[in-house]
Design a protein around this motif. Structure first.
Motif, PDB file in Angstrom:
ATOM      1  N   HIS A 208     -70.044  59.454 -44.250  1.00 54.34           N
ATOM      2  CA  HIS A 208     -69.171  58.652 -44.614  1.00 54.34           C
ATOM      3  C   HIS A 208     -70.148  56.832 -44.466  1.00 54.34           C
ATOM      4  O   HIS A 208     -71.033  57.274 -43.442  1.00 54.34           O
ATOM      5  N   GLU A 209     -69.392  56.049 -45.649  1.00 52.84           N
ATOM      6  CA  GLU A 209     -69.878  54.931 -45.828  1.00 52.84           C
ATOM      7  C   GLU A 209     -69.432  53.519 -45.227  1.00 52.84           C
ATOM      8  O   GLU A 209     -70.183  52.724 -44.668  1.00 52.84           O
ATOM      9  N   SER A 210     -68.098  53.663 -44.811  1.00 51.58           N
ATOM     10  CA  SER A 210     -68.029  52.431 -44.140  1.00 51.58           C
ATOM     11  C   SER A 210     -66.758  52.955 -43.798  1.00 51.58           C
ATOM     12  O   SER A 210     -65.685  54.454 -43.530  1.00 51.58           O
ATOM     13  N   ILE A 211     -65.664  52.203 -42.719  1.00 52.07           N
ATOM     14  CA  ILE A 211     -64.668  52.163 -42.281  1.00 52.07           C
ATOM     15  C   ILE A 211     -63.837  50.939 -41.843  1.00 52.07           C
ATOM     16  O   ILE A 211     -64.044  50.072 -41.794  1.00 52.07           O
ATOM     17  N   THR A 212     -62.386  51.296 -42.088  1.00 57.46           N
ATOM     18  CA  THR A 212     -61.446  50.367 -41.547  1.00 57.46           C
ATOM     19  C   THR A 212     -60.345  50.341 -41.039  1.00 57.46           C
ATOM     20  O   THR A 212     -59.639  51.311 -40.563  1.00 57.46           O
ATOM     21  N   VAL A 213     -60.468  49.464 -40.015  1.00 62.95           N
ATOM     22  CA  VAL A 213     -59.452  49.584 -38.543  1.00 62.95           C
ATOM     23  C   VAL A 213     -57.809  49.095 -39.690  1.00 62.95           C
ATOM     24  O   VAL A 213     -57.744  48.561 -39.788  1.00 62.95           O
ATOM     25  N   VAL A 214     -56.651  50.211 -39.292  1.00 62.71           N
ATOM     26  CA  VAL A 214     -55.927  49.829 -38.927  1.00 62.71           C
ATOM     27  C   VAL A 214     -54.745  49.764 -37.863  1.00 62.71           C
ATOM     28  O   VAL A 214     -54.828  50.394 -37.095  1.00 62.71           O
ATOM     29  N   SER A 215     -53.467  49.604 -37.655  1.00 67.71           N
ATOM     30  CA  SER A 215     -52.935  48.659 -36.619  1.00 67.71           C
ATOM     31  C   SER A 215     -51.323  49.400 -37.286  1.00 67.71           C
ATOM     32  O   SER A 215     -50.203  49.094 -36.224  1.00 67.71           O
ATOM     33  N   SER A 216     -51.153  49.893 -38.107  1.00 74.41           N
ATOM     34  CA  SER A 216     -49.348  50.165 -38.657  1.00 74.41           C
ATOM     35  C   SER A 216     -49.653  51.778 -39.856  1.00 74.41           C
ATOM     36  O   SER A 216     -51.226  52.149 -39.866  1.00 74.41           O
ATOM     37  N   GLY A 217     -48.872  52.087 -40.047  1.00 76.36           N
ATOM     38  CA  GLY A 217     -48.663  53.094 -40.341  1.00 76.36           C
ATOM     39  C   GLY A 217     -48.503  52.988 -42.067  1.00 76.36           C
ATOM     40  O   GLY A 217     -49.059  53.925 -42.867  1.00 76.36           O
ATOM     41  N   GLU A 218     -47.875  51.634 -42.813  1.00 77.50           N
ATOM     42  CA  GLU A 218     -48.455  51.302 -43.918  1.00 77.50           C
ATOM     43  C   GLU A 218     -49.821  51.044 -44.103  1.00 77.50           C
ATOM     44  O   GLU A 218     -50.388  51.093 -45.342  1.00 77.50           O
ATOM     45  N   GLU A 219     -50.494  50.371 -43.039  1.00 83.11           N
ATOM     46  CA  GLU A 219     -51.597  50.114 -43.254  1.00 83.11           C
ATOM     47  C   GLU A 219     -53.264  51.075 -43.683  1.00 83.11           C
ATOM     48  O   GLU A 219     -53.642  51.808 -44.253  1.00 83.11           O
ATOM     49  N   LEU A 220     -51.801  51.703 -42.980  1.00 82.97           N
ATOM     50  CA  LEU A 220     -52.534  53.537 -43.002  1.00 82.97           C
ATOM     51  C   LEU A 220     -52.880  54.248 -43.954  1.00 82.97           C
ATOM     52  O   LEU A 220     -53.299  54.588 -44.723  1.00 82.97           O
ATOM     53  N   ILE A 221     -51.490  54.454 -44.778  1.00 91.44           N
ATOM     54  CA  ILE A 221     -51.109  54.985 -45.883  1.00 91.44           C
ATOM     55  C   ILE A 221     -51.941  53.902 -47.489  1.00 91.44           C
ATOM     56  O   ILE A 221     -51.783  54.903 -47.616  1.00 91.44           O
ATOM     57  N   LYS A 222     -51.849  52.782 -46.833  1.00 89.03           N
ATOM     58  CA  LYS A 222     -52.681  52.587 -48.281  1.00 89.03           C
ATOM     59  C   LYS A 222     -53.654  52.735 -48.167  1.00 89.03           C
ATOM     60  O   LYS A 222     -54.557  52.867 -49.004  1.00 89.03           O
ATOM     61  N   GLU A 223     -54.291  52.380 -47.389  1.00 92.02           N
ATOM     62  CA  GLU A 223     -56.335  52.269 -47.062  1.00 92.02           C
ATOM     63  C   GLU A 223     -56.268  53.972 -47.412  1.00 92.02           C
ATOM     64  O   GLU A 223     -57.400  54.326 -47.755  1.00 92.02           O
ATOM     65  N   ALA A 224     -55.362  54.773 -46.588  1.00 96.25           N
ATOM     66  CA  ALA A 224     -56.062  56.710 -47.111  1.00 96.25           C
ATOM     67  C   ALA A 224     -55.622  56.503 -48.790  1.00 96.25           C
ATOM     68  O   ALA A 224     -56.111  58.080 -48.556  1.00 96.25           O
ATOM     69  N   ASN A 225     -55.116  56.432 -48.742  1.00 95.12           N
ATOM     70  CA  ASN A 225     -54.509  56.647 -50.335  1.00 95.12           C
ATOM     71  C   ASN A 225     -53.577  57.599 -50.757  1.00 95.12           C
ATOM     72  O   ASN A 225     -53.805  58.596 -50.859  1.00 95.12           O
ATOM     73  N   VAL A 226     -52.494  57.804 -49.157  1.00 92.09           N
ATOM     74  CA  VAL A 226     -52.037  59.373 -48.896  1.00 92.09           C
ATOM     75  C   VAL A 226     -50.202  58.245 -49.092  1.00 92.09           C
ATOM     76  O   VAL A 226     -50.217  57.286 -49.171  1.00 92.09           O
ATOM     77  N   GLY A 227     -49.503  59.749 -49.744  1.00 91.73           N
ATOM     78  CA  GLY A 227     -47.864  59.969 -49.463  1.00 91.73           C
ATOM     79  C   GLY A 227     -47.502  58.787 -48.203  1.00 91.73           C
ATOM     80  O   GLY A 227     -48.215  58.699 -46.764  1.00 91.73           O
ATOM     81  N   GLN A 228     -46.046  58.958 -47.975  1.00 99.49           N
ATOM     82  CA  GLN A 228     -45.663  58.536 -46.281  1.00 99.49           C
ATOM     83  C   GLN A 228     -45.472  59.968 -45.297  1.00 99.49           C
ATOM     84  O   GLN A 228     -43.850  61.283 -45.953  1.00 99.49           O
ATOM     85  N   PHE A 229     -46.432  60.229 -45.402  1.00103.87           N
ATOM     86  CA  PHE A 229     -46.850  62.089 -44.345  1.00103.87           C
ATOM     87  C   PHE A 229     -45.829  61.363 -43.257  1.00103.87           C
ATOM     88  O   PHE A 229     -45.656  62.188 -42.612  1.00103.87           O
ATOM     89  N   ILE A 230     -45.687  60.585 -42.836  1.00102.38           N
ATOM     90  CA  ILE A 230     -44.779  60.253 -41.059  1.00102.38           C
ATOM     91  C   ILE A 230     -43.421  60.054 -41.036  1.00102.38           C
ATOM     92  O   ILE A 230     -43.472  59.077 -41.723  1.00102.38           O
TER      93      ILE A 230
END
Length: 348
Positions: A208-230
């Motif tokens: 791992h090279e870097s990390i980003t803290v997220v506080s919502s599902g929208e942020e998580l999906i954007k940063e992880a580059n995944v679809g709406q899995f929740i």
């Protein structure tokens, strides 16, 4: 709730409030209660990176955490959740198959805790505590995967390295070239750095090279580059995403019967190196079965006395979900409904 679980929750809250002084005191209590063994003390790993950031701050009247204590906390914080593994498809991997070989770990518990002291693995100790043997497993995949093998090798190396803390004490209150080069891993000597590089090269993995803290599902999906899995009544509370797409978050889901499920979700991207492991208690005590979710994904489910698990071996990642309730609180049907709260096909 026993003392260890209570202190873990208090520690989580202290770190989130940036109360480093209280987090320091609580970590001392956990360290003492669990027999003073670094490999046995637990703290949710999703807060390790937060502590790293907070430990650098010296303004606003906050206490800057002693670097020696910080590294010690990180060393004992490898447990992110309490999970178990079962079989999928043609491979039958039960929880016991994933237990560290030669791990030999013990956890100290209070004499009046809800863990039975009648087991043969329990032995009396001093200061009002007993020690019970616990099973530890890694979270990155099945035993035949490079990710699993690398994590086991690294954690067993760490367990036998600098056992008297002499090298750690030399770091003192500062950092060095190794802590700066590997900020997302516990590395503070040349030997540790060389061992880490040897392992990732041996198993052809990336760090791992870097990390980003997220506080919502929208942020998580954007940063992880995944679809709406929740899906459904399902909420992301907080989490973080690594540059390679590996992510962790705390969440809660509301079942149709009104029962709330608190959980921790971990998605480990294949081909990368993660070193977290976990305490699953008695590996033989889980009921395990395979289940096909509403979105068509086969998952492994396990239900224990104090926790439950949902495991999905996907094409590009390995997912482990820790449900913070056991069979006294949730049923088989509850766990299956919970598994349906995720569309795993949306995780790339």
């Amino acid at each position: 709730m026993n003392d260890i679980l209570r202190l873990r929750k208090e520690l989580e809250k202290a770190v989130l409030r940036n109360d480093i002084e209280k987090a320091d005191k609580i970590s001392d209590q956990l360290f003492r209660i669990q027999g003073g063994m670094e490999s046995d003390t637990v703290m949710p790993a999703q807060f390790v990176d937060e502590i790293i950031e907070r430990s650098k701050q010296k303004s606003g009247g906050q206490k800057s955490m002693n670097m020696k204590k910080f590294i010690s906390i990180v060393a004992i914080a490898a447990v992110t959740a309490a999970l178990g593994i079962t079989a999928l498809a043609a491979r039958w991997y039960g929880i016991r198959d994933l237990v560290f070989k030669d791990s030999g770990n013990e956890a100290a518990i209070t004499e009046n805790s809800d863990i039975s002291d009648s087991a043969t693995d329990v032995e009396a100790s001093t200061d009002g505590y007993v020690k019970e043997k616990v099973d530890l497993i890694v979270l990155q995949g099945y035993p035949d995967s490079n990710e699993y093998k690398a994590s086991v090798e690294w954690n067993l190396f760490r367990a036998g390295y600098d056992t008297d803390g002499k090298l750690l004490s030399e770091v003192g209150n500062g950092s060095n070239e190794y802590t700066e080069k590997y900020p997302l891993y516990l590395v503070y000597t040349k030997e540790m750095a060389e061992k880490l590089e040897e392992i990732v090269a041996k198993y052809q993995l990336k760090l791992h090279e870097s990390i980003t803290v997220v506080s919502s599902g929208e942020e998580l999906i954007k940063e992880a580059n995944v679809g709406q899995f929740i899906k459904d009544a399902n909420t992301v509370l907080s989490g973080y995403v690594y540059n390679d797409g590996t992510f962790h978050f705390d969440g809660e889901a509301l079942l149709k019967n009104g029962r709330k499920i608190d959980y921790q979700f971990g998605n480990y991207v294949k081909g990368t190196f993660s070193d977290t492991y976990l305490n699953i208690g008695d590996a033989s005590s889980y009921a395990e079965w395979e289940y096909k979710t509403g979105s068509g994904q086969k998952v492994s489910l396990a239900l224990g006395d104090t926790k439950a698990l949902v495991i999905a071996d996907l094409k590009n990642s390995y997912v482990v979900i820790n449900v913070l309730s056991g069979n006294s609180m949730i049923t088989v049907d509850d766990l299956q409904e919970f598994a349906d709260c995720f569309d795993f096909s949306q995780i790339k």
